[in-house]
Design a protein around this motif. Structure first.
Motif, mmCIF file in Angstrom:
data_model
loop_
_atom_site.group_PDB
_atom_site.id
_atom_site.type_symbol
_atom_site.label_atom_id
_atom_site.label_comp_id
_atom_site.label_asym_id
_atom_site.label_seq_id
_atom_site.Cartn_x
_atom_site.Cartn_y
_atom_site.Cartn_z
ATOM 1 N N ASP A 193 42.076 33.843 35.826
ATOM 2 C CA ASP A 193 42.156 35.138 35.134
ATOM 3 C C ASP A 193 41.377 35.154 33.775
ATOM 4 O O ASP A 193 40.950 36.263 33.236
ATOM 5 C CB ASP A 193 43.648 35.210 34.644
ATOM 6 N N GLY A 194 41.230 33.967 33.080
ATOM 7 C CA GLY A 194 40.547 33.736 31.746
ATOM 8 C C GLY A 194 38.701 33.970 32.057
ATOM 9 O O GLY A 194 38.470 34.907 31.316
ATOM 10 N N LEU A 197 38.309 38.031 33.138
ATOM 11 C CA LEU A 197 38.354 38.868 31.524
ATOM 12 C C LEU A 197 36.926 38.915 31.042
ATOM 13 O O LEU A 197 36.357 39.758 30.497
ATOM 14 C CB LEU A 197 39.557 38.469 30.942
ATOM 15 N N TRP A 298 46.793 40.710 29.533
ATOM 16 C CA TRP A 298 46.205 39.457 29.051
ATOM 17 C C TRP A 298 47.175 39.132 27.644
ATOM 18 O O TRP A 298 47.575 37.987 27.699
ATOM 19 C CB TRP A 298 44.887 39.225 28.759
ATOM 20 N N GLN A 302 49.876 35.900 26.962
ATOM 21 C CA GLN A 302 49.874 35.147 25.854
ATOM 22 C C GLN A 302 50.894 35.140 24.948
ATOM 23 O O GLN A 302 51.293 34.180 24.501
ATOM 24 C CB GLN A 302 48.566 35.581 25.178
#
Length: 450
Positions: A193-194, A197, A298, A302
């Motif tokens: 996912d990081g 993004l 996101w 977090q």
């Protein structure tokens, strides 16, 4: 009054004097140890008091380079540029022509020196690639040309010996880029996912990887109201970078916003959050709704992680960060990106190519509005944007062939022309007039025609 200033492992004796025209000047003399600097300090104070102080002149190129770095470089260079230029001086200039008298250096000497660098065997260069490339010699030339320009200004030389020196021809390798179809296929198969993004931000916002990693939540507006009214945005004013500690000390933490504590306290380099290299890189970029939604999701994840880790989480307000809130380095993202390509059989490109893809498609979507694209990319010159415009997509060229076929061989005008070109002659003239007034677009057209 003279004094000693330490920068890194070097000690400088700093004092003022009057030049031949009676103007006040400041002199920096470098010494490898504090004791040597202290001896020179006493000597300077004594000789100034009795009126016998003689100011050392820049006779050797090494002396000139040292003064150039002190008076020009430390004032104008960023940490990374300072670090790179000192490396060029230390490894490729001083060992070969550093001990020459500057009065003996002319254009012929400079060109002979460049040829010698090109002919050096791999074991003598210290380069990872095994030889000194034309690109590196151009960097050396740029540094020397600037240094000699200052020498002329200081009246140490009558003319700049590097001004007319011929530099080895350098042909930059054209960067391969993905099409939008390839990019979004890569995003679809990405399970990180990081990284996903980062890829979306690089494309949608035309961001550099260092800018993505330096992005903080206080520089993003993704409120419901902003998204609903199509004014969600992010503000780019920072970047993450690993820098040499000695260079950072020499420049007194210039441009640094935050220094992150290194895992190894004896490490020669550290990660910093710093301002961009150029003012034009500071910019506001509007977000597509989908990307704004990605950022919202996101951020929610977090926040959940913060609650779970509690005091163990180091909150630096970074959008892209490690599991415990610390900074992420460029190499970490690049390794993940390379792994994504390797495991999914994707066409090999570098992460920075996504930014090129972004510029290419934005130029196409805006009909060649160079200024609008420049606003997103943060380039200082519009020519940088038009250079990227050379990435003409194959699908565009195929469509060109189809249009030529339809317009000139089949006797049929392309469908999109029927819909977009006004039938009225007066309207046609207005369209042409508007195009002629768009200087950036005309520059692109001239470049393509040339």
């Amino acid at each position: 009054m003279a004094f000693i200033k330490q920068r890194g492992k070097t000690y400088y004796v700093v004092y003022k004097y009057l030049d031949k025209e009676g103007r006040s000047r400041q002199k920096w003399e470098a010494f490898p140890s504090k004791s040597a600097a202290e001896r020179r300090l006493k000597e300077v104070d004594y000789k100034k008091a009795v009126g016998t102080l003689v100011i050392p002149e820049c006779r050797k190129l090494d002396d000139l380079l040292q003064e150039y770095v002190e008076s020009h470089g430390k004032e104008r260079w960023s940490v990374s540029t300072y670090q790179a230029n000192l490396g060029l001086i230390r490894n490729y200039i001083s060992p070969y022509i550093g001990r020459m008298n500057i009065s003996d250096i002319n254009t012929r000497v400079i060109e002979t020196y460049y040829r010698k660098l090109q002919a050096l065997p791999p074991e003598c260069t210290g380069c990872r690639c095994g030889h000194i490339t034309p690109s590196m010699i151009r960097d050396i030339h740029k540094l020397l040309k600037s240094c000699f320009k200052m020498a002329v200004k200081w009246e140490l030389l009558e003319r700049n010996p590097a001004e007319y020196a011929e530099v080895p021809k350098y042909r930059p390798k054209e960067r391969d880029i993905w099409t939008a179809e390839e990019l979004f296929h890569a995003i679809d198969v990405c399970d990180d996912d990081g990284l996903k993004l980062c890829m979306n931000l690089a494309f949608a916002c035309t961001m550099r990887i260092s800018e993505i990693l330096g992005l903080t939540w206080d520089c993003i507006d993704i409120t419901d109201e902003a998204v609903r009214e199509d004014r969600a945005y992010l503000y780019i004013n920072k970047q993450i970078q690993r820098v040499n500690r000695s260079a950072l000390e020499a420049l007194d933490d210039k441009d640094v916003i935050k220094k992150f504590v290194p895992a190894d306290e004896h490490a020669k380099s550290i990660i910093v959050l710093k301002t961009p290299k150029t003012q034009s890189s500071i910019r506001k970029v509007f977000l597509p709704k989908t990307v704004a939604g990605m950022l919202s999701e996101w951020k929610a994840k977090q926040e959940e992680l913060k609650e779970i880790l509690g005091s163990e989480y180091e909150d630096n307000n970074l959008v892209i960060c490690s599991e415990y809130g610390g900074p992420v380095e460029e190499n970490a993202i690049k390794k993940k990106f390379d792994k994504l390509i390797r495991e999914n059989g994707l066409r090999k490109v570098v992460f920075h190519s996504i930014r090129h893809t972004s510029i290419t498609y934005k130029l196409r979507l805006t009909g060649g509005d160079v200024k609008a694209v420049q606003g997103d990319s943060g380039h200082a010159q519009t020519s940088m944007v038009t250079d990227v415009y050379s990435h003409i997509l194959d699908e565009n060229r195929i469509r060109n062939a189809e249009e030529v076929e339809a317009a000139f061989y089949s006797g049929k005008a392309p469908e999109h022309q029927k819909k977009t070109i006004p039938a009225d002659t007066e309207d046609n003239m207005k369209v042409i007039a508007n195009l002629l007034q768009n200087k950036e677009l005309m520059a692109v057209i001239k470049t393509m025609m040339g």
